[in-house]
Design a protein around this motif. Structure first.
Motif, PDB file in Angstrom:
ATOM      1  N   ALA A   1      -1.354   4.259   7.270  1.00  0.00           N
ATOM      2  CA  ALA A   1      -2.128   3.267   8.026  1.00  0.00           C
ATOM      3  C   ALA A   1      -3.481   3.009   7.366  1.00  0.00           C
ATOM      4  O   ALA A   1      -3.935   1.860   7.298  1.00  0.00           O
ATOM      5  CB  ALA A   1      -2.311   3.728   9.468  1.00  0.00           C
ATOM      6  N   MET A   2      -4.125   4.046   6.858  1.00  0.00           N
ATOM      7  CA  MET A   2      -5.426   3.869   6.204  1.00  0.00           C
ATOM      8  C   MET A   2      -5.307   3.020   4.941  1.00  0.00           C
ATOM      9  O   MET A   2      -6.163   2.188   4.656  1.00  0.00           O
ATOM     10  CB  MET A   2      -6.056   5.228   5.890  1.00  0.00           C
ATOM     11  N   ILE A   3      -4.244   3.210   4.186  1.00  0.00           N
ATOM     12  CA  ILE A   3      -4.010   2.378   3.005  1.00  0.00           C
ATOM     13  C   ILE A   3      -3.822   0.925   3.417  1.00  0.00           C
ATOM     14  O   ILE A   3      -4.420   0.011   2.835  1.00  0.00           O
ATOM     15  CB  ILE A   3      -2.790   2.893   2.207  1.00  0.00           C
ATOM     16  N   LEU A   4      -3.006   0.690   4.427  1.00  0.00           N
ATOM     17  CA  LEU A   4      -2.758  -0.680   4.884  1.00  0.00           C
ATOM     18  C   LEU A   4      -4.027  -1.329   5.419  1.00  0.00           C
ATOM     19  O   LEU A   4      -4.272  -2.516   5.179  1.00  0.00           O
ATOM     20  CB  LEU A   4      -1.657  -0.683   5.936  1.00  0.00           C
ATOM     21  N   VAL A   5      -4.850  -0.582   6.131  1.00  0.00           N
ATOM     22  CA  VAL A   5      -6.115  -1.121   6.639  1.00  0.00           C
ATOM     23  C   VAL A   5      -7.017  -1.518   5.470  1.00  0.00           C
ATOM     24  O   VAL A   5      -7.648  -2.576   5.483  1.00  0.00           O
ATOM     25  CB  VAL A   5      -6.819  -0.115   7.578  1.00  0.00           C
TER      26      VAL A   5
ATOM     27  N   GLY B   1     -13.077   1.893  -1.931  1.00  0.00           N
ATOM     28  CA  GLY B   1     -11.791   1.613  -1.298  1.00  0.00           C
ATOM     29  C   GLY B   1     -10.624   1.942  -2.210  1.00  0.00           C
ATOM     30  O   GLY B   1      -9.614   2.504  -1.764  1.00  0.00           O
ATOM     31  N   THR B   2     -10.740   1.610  -3.493  1.00  0.00           N
ATOM     32  CA  THR B   2      -9.688   1.927  -4.465  1.00  0.00           C
ATOM     33  C   THR B   2      -9.503   3.432  -4.558  1.00  0.00           C
ATOM     34  O   THR B   2      -8.373   3.935  -4.563  1.00  0.00           O
ATOM     35  CB  THR B   2     -10.054   1.369  -5.855  1.00  0.00           C
ATOM     36  N   GLU B   3     -10.615   4.151  -4.610  1.00  0.00           N
ATOM     37  CA  GLU B   3     -10.541   5.610  -4.689  1.00  0.00           C
ATOM     38  C   GLU B   3      -9.898   6.196  -3.429  1.00  0.00           C
ATOM     39  O   GLU B   3      -9.109   7.140  -3.501  1.00  0.00           O
ATOM     40  CB  GLU B   3     -11.922   6.205  -4.897  1.00  0.00           C
ATOM     41  N   LEU B   4     -10.232   5.645  -2.270  1.00  0.00           N
ATOM     42  CA  LEU B   4      -9.630   6.116  -1.024  1.00  0.00           C
ATOM     43  C   LEU B   4      -8.125   5.879  -1.017  1.00  0.00           C
ATOM     44  O   LEU B   4      -7.349   6.760  -0.656  1.00  0.00           O
ATOM     45  CB  LEU B   4     -10.283   5.435   0.176  1.00  0.00           C
ATOM     46  N   VAL B   5      -7.701   4.672  -1.406  1.00  0.00           N
ATOM     47  CA  VAL B   5      -6.271   4.348  -1.447  1.00  0.00           C
ATOM     48  C   VAL B   5      -5.550   5.298  -2.392  1.00  0.00           C
ATOM     49  O   VAL B   5      -4.498   5.854  -2.056  1.00  0.00           O
ATOM     50  CB  VAL B   5      -6.049   2.869  -1.851  1.00  0.00           C
ATOM     51  N   GLU B   6      -6.105   5.494  -3.578  1.00  0.00           N
ATOM     52  CA  GLU B   6      -5.459   6.380  -4.543  1.00  0.00           C
ATOM     53  C   GLU B   6      -5.412   7.819  -4.020  1.00  0.00           C
ATOM     54  O   GLU B   6      -4.425   8.516  -4.206  1.00  0.00           O
ATOM     55  CB  GLU B   6      -6.168   6.297  -5.894  1.00  0.00           C
ATOM     56  N   GLY B   7      -6.466   8.258  -3.354  1.00  0.00           N
ATOM     57  CA  GLY B   7      -6.483   9.602  -2.780  1.00  0.00           C
ATOM     58  C   GLY B   7      -5.465   9.771  -1.668  1.00  0.00           C
ATOM     59  O   GLY B   7      -4.737  10.772  -1.628  1.00  0.00           O
ATOM     60  N   PHE B   8      -5.403   8.813  -0.760  1.00  0.00           N
ATOM     61  CA  PHE B   8      -4.409   8.889   0.319  1.00  0.00           C
ATOM     62  C   PHE B   8      -2.994   8.874  -0.268  1.00  0.00           C
ATOM     63  O   PHE B   8      -2.124   9.620   0.181  1.00  0.00           O
ATOM     64  CB  PHE B   8      -4.569   7.731   1.307  1.00  0.00           C
TER      65      PHE B   8
ATOM     66  N   ASN C   1      -9.482  -5.826   2.268  1.00  0.00           N
ATOM     67  CA  ASN C   1      -9.701  -6.548   1.017  1.00  0.00           C
ATOM     68  C   ASN C   1      -9.136  -7.961   1.083  1.00  0.00           C
ATOM     69  O   ASN C   1      -9.738  -8.899   0.557  1.00  0.00           O
ATOM     70  CB  ASN C   1      -9.102  -5.788  -0.160  1.00  0.00           C
ATOM     71  N   SER C   2      -8.001  -8.113   1.736  1.00  0.00           N
ATOM     72  CA  SER C   2      -7.420  -9.439   1.905  1.00  0.00           C
ATOM     73  C   SER C   2      -8.351 -10.342   2.711  1.00  0.00           C
ATOM     74  O   SER C   2      -8.497 -11.525   2.417  1.00  0.00           O
ATOM     75  CB  SER C   2      -6.058  -9.330   2.598  1.00  0.00           C
ATOM     76  N   SER C   3      -8.998  -9.775   3.718  1.00  0.00           N
ATOM     77  CA  SER C   3      -9.923 -10.551   4.555  1.00  0.00           C
ATOM     78  C   SER C   3     -11.198 -10.911   3.807  1.00  0.00           C
ATOM     79  O   SER C   3     -11.781 -11.973   4.034  1.00  0.00           O
ATOM     80  CB  SER C   3     -10.286  -9.769   5.821  1.00  0.00           C
ATOM     81  N   LYS C   4     -11.639 -10.042   2.916  1.00  0.00           N
ATOM     82  CA  LYS C   4     -12.880 -10.305   2.176  1.00  0.00           C
ATOM     83  C   LYS C   4     -12.650 -11.154   0.932  1.00  0.00           C
ATOM     84  O   LYS C   4     -13.466 -12.011   0.622  1.00  0.00           O
ATOM     85  CB  LYS C   4     -13.541  -8.986   1.764  1.00  0.00           C
TER      86      LYS C   4
END
Length: 143
Positions: A44-48, A103-110, A53-56
């Motif tokens: 869910a965190m990755i999708l959020v 955000g990229t680092e968070l996605v990669e970490g998750f 990013n899609s919204s921005k």
């Protein structure tokens, strides 16, 4: 208890879509797959993050965008997994190289630490294309 992946995607993205500056056409093509409880929050965190990013910067940042999500099961070395593809179109044209962010680092970490999988983030000129792969359950990821 496990959650059906299609229901998780639909519920989460429907709620987020209401918060975005623009509505984007959302298409989910997902096999009947389930996500174990320990993987629901990191997924869910990755999708959020992808939706934010899609919204921005992407499909939800202007009128006429679209997001396609495809999910399928796969097997690698006898371990069943889930492959999720996120594809955006209709946002601003990407003209500069996209640099890694928090955000990229968070996605990669998750993806790597919490899901025990891997992720690919690409940004062609016409949008964003991401692919996430992870083992279906924790026992399979440990083998």
């Amino acid at each position: 208890r496990p959650v059906k992946l299609r229901e998780l995607l639909s519920s989460l993205l429907d709620a987020l879509q209401r918060l975005s500056p623009n509505h984007a056409e959302l298409k989910i093509d997902c096999e009947e797959l389930e996500v174990v409880p320990s993987k629901i929050l990191p997924l869910a965190m990755i999708l959020v993050e992808w939706f934010t990013n899609s919204s921005k910067y992407g499909a939800h940042s202007q009128v006429g965008g679209s997001v396609q999500i495809a999910c399928q099961g796969y097997e690698r070395r006898g371990v069943p997994g889930i492959r999720l593809r996120w594809r955006e179109r209709g946002g601003p044209v990407v003209t500069k190289p996209v640099t890694a962010s928090l955000g990229t680092e968070l996605v990669e970490g998750f993806a790597t630490r919490e899901l025990g999988g891997n992720v690919s983030l690409t940004f062609p000129a016409e949008g964003a294309e991401h692919e996430l792969e992870f083992a279906i359950d924790d026992a399979a990821a440990a083998t």
